[in-house]
Scaffold this active site. Sequence first.
Site, PDB file in Angstrom:
ATOM      1  N   HIS A   1     -83.270 -15.160 -35.587  1.00 35.73           N
ATOM      2  CA  HIS A   1     -84.226 -15.019 -36.690  1.00 35.73           C
ATOM      3  C   HIS A   1     -85.288 -16.114 -36.669  1.00 35.73           C
ATOM      4  CE1 HIS A   1     -85.867 -13.497 -40.296  1.00 35.73           C
ATOM      5  NE2 HIS A   1     -84.762 -13.201 -40.938  1.00 35.73           N
TER       6      HIS A   1
ATOM      7  N   ASP B   1     -86.506   5.112 -30.076  1.00 34.35           N
ATOM      8  CA  ASP B   1     -86.161   6.193 -29.145  1.00 34.35           C
ATOM      9  C   ASP B   1     -86.287   5.683 -27.714  1.00 34.35           C
ATOM     10  OD1 ASP B   1     -85.862   8.490 -27.644  1.00 34.35           O
ATOM     11  OD2 ASP B   1     -87.420   9.630 -28.672  1.00 34.35           O
TER      12      ASP B   1
END
Length: 434
Positions: free
Chosen positions: A161, A381
């Site tokens: 992060h 995807d």
Amino acid sequence: MLKSVELPDCFYPRPPITIPPSAPTPEHSLHLSNIDQQKLLRFSIKYLYFFKKSVSLDILKSSLSRVLVDYYPLAGRLRASNNKDDRKLEVDCNGEGALFAEAFLEATAEELLESSKLPNKSWRKLLYKVDAQSFLDVPPLVIQVTSLRCGGMIICTAINHCLCDGIGTSQFLHAWAQLAKEPNTNLTIIPFHERHVLKSRDPPQVKFPHPLFTRTNLTPTVDVFQWMQSQPLMATSFTFGASEVLRLKKQCVPSLKQRITTFEAVAAHTWRSWVRSLSLCSTLNVKLLFSVNVRKKINLPEGYYGNGFVLACAESTVKDLVAADNLGHGLKLVQQAKASLDDGEYIMSMNDLLEEENVMIDLSSSLVISQWSRLGLEDLDFGEGKPLHMGALTSSVYCLFLPVVGDANTVRVHVSVPESVVESFQYHMMIKES
């Protein structure tokens, strides 16, 4: 009530490998911004994806190697800028690479799909555990691809992060997916690496009060956060579709005249329910902290994938927050907290404040919401279709607003609370008829 399913152990056919960039990359130290380096962000964001069909491991590995040429800091290693002080961090851009593990799980995607909405600690098995002495020793990017009995796959990623926020991780993951499908194309978004655009001013100019922060030498009278972390926690999950959100918004009218967003309504409701369930002292000051993207507000460059968000802070006494018959009070505070971050000077004042050594975010009586919805994370995807499910591997500290695959108007709220208040929290999270 959803039931959480204990996962069997993953089978690892071979040890994990390190995947470096496929071409030489710049070797230098990348200094991180004050926002990047906050103690609050010293962990990895862990995403969990279920796909109905597997993508070739060779394709995933080669496209990862290729995308790390563009996102080369993720192939480096985090370190302290000063050997004697880990307050300031930097990335050693050495091209060492990402950690990549292959596994197999004796299960099908359909079997896991329903239970995935409420993960438990066993879901951590879906991410290879790095044997590290400290946070700095963990590679910034760790990936596990788990093949399933049905021919589907799970991709679990852990992204540091300090290097990326939610928008940045989504940008990286979509770049990886793009190259998996079209290996010879140029990236749609070119990553912007440098953090000097968020450099603090010299001298720092802290021009506003910032209730988000406290001092390290101040001890809170009541520390709800510490108490909660000492308790056995249980994950809870709630789904808010368009009809539920509409009912929440109606509870706020006519007390508020301006437009109410889905986030504002659900955040105010969750905060109020959380406070109610904990039975706190009526005079205690409680806070709601939530992430707000400030890229456009302070003109960060396109492609900036570092932490381009700050936490907004709404605060109220317990009495005022829970006493009202509707959500109007809490929601008004959420909207005011958001509005305060429309001022670029206010944001830079906050950034300058982080130069001070004894400043930290006040978690003592705060609910922290991290919004993962509306980042495009659920549209990933790699070539065999979008995921059946996108969510968090685990979260025992922060409340997550998660996307629901196939329904952009629905948000799933995932938050862990002490076992002793689960029933109370679930009761208050139920939307009453207005």
